[in-house]
Every structure is written in structure tokens, then in C-alpha cells.
Design a protein around this motif. Structure first.
Motif, mmCIF file in Angstrom:
data_model
loop_
_atom_site.group_PDB
_atom_site.id
_atom_site.type_symbol
_atom_site.label_atom_id
_atom_site.label_comp_id
_atom_site.label_asym_id
_atom_site.label_seq_id
_atom_site.Cartn_x
_atom_site.Cartn_y
_atom_site.Cartn_z
ATOM 1 N N VAL A 37 -0.189 59.307 -3.977
ATOM 2 C CA VAL A 37 0.447 58.211 -4.703
ATOM 3 C C VAL A 37 0.142 58.353 -6.190
ATOM 4 O O VAL A 37 -1.028 58.449 -6.579
ATOM 5 N N CYS A 38 1.167 58.358 -7.017
ATOM 6 C CA CYS A 38 0.948 58.473 -8.455
ATOM 7 C C CYS A 38 0.209 57.234 -8.956
ATOM 8 O O CYS A 38 0.704 56.115 -8.802
ATOM 9 N N PRO A 39 -0.965 57.403 -9.588
ATOM 10 C CA PRO A 39 -1.712 56.250 -10.085
ATOM 11 C C PRO A 39 -1.097 55.643 -11.337
ATOM 12 O O PRO A 39 -1.458 54.543 -11.743
ATOM 13 N N THR A 40 -0.137 56.329 -11.936
ATOM 14 C CA THR A 40 0.510 55.824 -13.137
ATOM 15 C C THR A 40 1.692 54.920 -12.810
ATOM 16 O O THR A 40 1.839 53.849 -13.381
ATOM 17 N N CYS A 41 2.529 55.345 -11.830
ATOM 18 C CA CYS A 41 3.753 54.571 -11.557
ATOM 19 C C CYS A 41 3.948 54.225 -10.079
ATOM 20 O O CYS A 41 4.946 53.599 -9.728
ATOM 21 N N GLY A 44 5.804 58.447 -5.038
ATOM 22 C CA GLY A 44 5.286 59.518 -4.204
ATOM 23 C C GLY A 44 5.135 60.789 -5.020
ATOM 24 O O GLY A 44 5.688 60.905 -6.118
ATOM 25 N N LEU A 45 4.393 61.754 -4.501
ATOM 26 C CA LEU A 45 4.106 62.976 -5.238
ATOM 27 C C LEU A 45 4.664 64.202 -4.532
ATOM 28 O O LEU A 45 4.786 64.226 -3.311
ATOM 29 N N THR A 46 4.977 65.212 -5.306
ATOM 30 C CA THR A 46 5.371 66.517 -4.800
ATOM 31 C C THR A 46 4.118 67.389 -4.763
ATOM 32 O O THR A 46 3.308 67.356 -5.688
ATOM 33 N N THR A 47 3.958 68.166 -3.687
ATOM 34 C CA THR A 47 2.769 69.000 -3.528
ATOM 35 C C THR A 47 3.154 70.465 -3.507
ATOM 36 O O THR A 47 4.089 70.858 -2.818
ATOM 37 N N GLN A 48 2.426 71.273 -4.266
ATOM 38 C CA GLN A 48 2.551 72.731 -4.257
ATOM 39 C C GLN A 48 1.159 73.322 -4.148
ATOM 40 O O GLN A 48 0.200 72.771 -4.684
ATOM 41 N N SER A 70 2.413 66.463 -8.373
ATOM 42 C CA SER A 70 3.117 65.972 -9.548
ATOM 43 C C SER A 70 4.078 64.858 -9.173
ATOM 44 O O SER A 70 4.548 64.771 -8.036
ATOM 45 N N CYS A 71 4.346 64.020 -10.153
ATOM 46 C CA CYS A 71 5.243 62.883 -9.974
ATOM 47 C C CYS A 71 6.583 63.197 -10.619
ATOM 48 O O CYS A 71 6.645 63.498 -11.815
ATOM 49 N N ASP A 72 7.644 63.129 -9.838
ATOM 50 C CA ASP A 72 8.987 63.379 -10.362
ATOM 51 C C ASP A 72 9.501 62.221 -11.209
ATOM 52 O O ASP A 72 10.473 62.370 -11.939
ATOM 53 N N HIS A 73 8.849 61.067 -11.110
ATOM 54 C CA HIS A 73 9.305 59.882 -11.844
ATOM 55 C C HIS A 73 8.722 59.824 -13.260
ATOM 56 O O HIS A 73 9.456 59.748 -14.229
ATOM 57 N N CYS A 74 7.386 59.870 -13.367
ATOM 58 C CA CYS A 74 6.748 59.719 -14.687
ATOM 59 C C CYS A 74 6.175 61.022 -15.235
ATOM 60 O O CYS A 74 5.662 61.040 -16.345
#
Length: 157
Positions: A37-41, A44-48, A70-74
Motif C-alpha cells: 500500500v502506498c503510504p503517500t496516497c 496499490g503498488l506494482t512489484t518488480q 512503485s505507485c502508478d498514481h503518485c
């Protein structure tokens, strides 16, 4: 993007709580990323999964793989260790609690299995699979994860 909050950069050296606040801030942010979970926004997060050689951190003596979330939103992102992903999972918390160690409040840099990959073995790359060996006192627990970072097996000695 800065990885240090403004409150941690303080010219007042008499602030004895600064390191405690910084530890809590780091723990909060990394806990969100570890849990997906993105703590900024709150997205959900993408994982690589990345080999250390393909990153800015090529220390293969400390890293066998990076979990890049990484967060695709923020666009916030972090590089985590597999051990860091495990740190707050109930079986790991219980293993250490039974041995009088509290991983929830111990600074990340004091948890070798989470701060480095020295306890992590990459068991496969297609699909990704991992094993982390946790040691406390004279006891050992081996935890295996799949490419979704789901616990698939736990062995205790």
C-alpha cells in the motif's frame, strides 16, 4: 524526490527525539510499501524483482535481489529486501516474540535479515522464489515465498 522528511533535517543538535521520529517515519513508509500500500496516497503498488547489478545499488555482497515497489498514481517508490517484506508477517513476529525480540519496534538497521539479503536465498527466477533464514538465540526458521511474496512454506528447528 527526497527520502528524508524536512523535520529530520534540523540544525538544532539538542533535539534528542529526532532519531526516534526519523525511525518511526522510516518504519511507517517502509511498512506501507512492504504491505503493498502506498503510504503517500494509499494506492496499490506494482512489484518488480531486480538483480542488484541492474540497479544503482550493485552490492551483491549485501543484496541478492531487490523488491522494487512503485505507485502508478503518485510515483512514490522504494527498493525493499525480501526480509523486509517478511518482517511484520505473523509467523515472523511470533518466532521472534517467543525469543524476547520485538521486530515491530526494532529499527530496521538492527534486523540483519531485513537490512541485507545475507539471510536470503533466491531459489528461482522464473518464476521468482525465495527462502529467508531467520535466527534468534539458537533457533532457526526458514520461510519460503513465491513470486507474489506469499509465504508458501515454513520450517522451524
Amino acid at each position: 524526490m527526497t527520502l528524508v522528511p524536512p523535520g529530520a533535517v534540523n540544525s538544532d543538535d539538542s533535539d534528542t527525539n529526532c532519531i526516534k521520529r526519523l525511525d518511526e517515519w522510516v518504519r511507517h513508509a517502509r511498512r506501507g510499501f512492504a504491505r503493498g500500500v502506498c503510504p503517500t496516497c494509499a494506492n496499490g503498488l506494482t512489484t518488480q524483482f531486480l538483480d542488484p547489478e541492474s540497479t544503482f545499488f550493485p552490492r551483491d555482497d549485501l543484496r541478492s535481489v531487490f523488491v522494487h515497489r512503485s505507485c502508478d498514481h503518485c510515483t512514490d517508490m522504494r527498493y525493499l529486501t525480501v526480509g523486509e517484506i517478511l518482517r511484520l508477517r505473523p509467523p515472523v513476529v511470533e518466532f521472534f516474540a517467543k525469543r524476547n525480540r520485538t521486530v515491530q519496534t526494532t529499527p530496521l538497521w538492527d534486523l540483519a535479515f531485513a537490512a541485507t539479503d545475507l539471510s536470503t536465498t533466491v531459489r528461482g527466477r522464473n518464476p521468482w522464489a525465495f527462502e529467508v533464514e531467520l535466527t534468534a538465540e539458537d533457533d532457526t526458521m526458514r520461510v519460503r515465498l513465491d513470486d507474489n511474496l506469499t509465504l508458501t512454506d515454513i520450517d522451524s528447528e
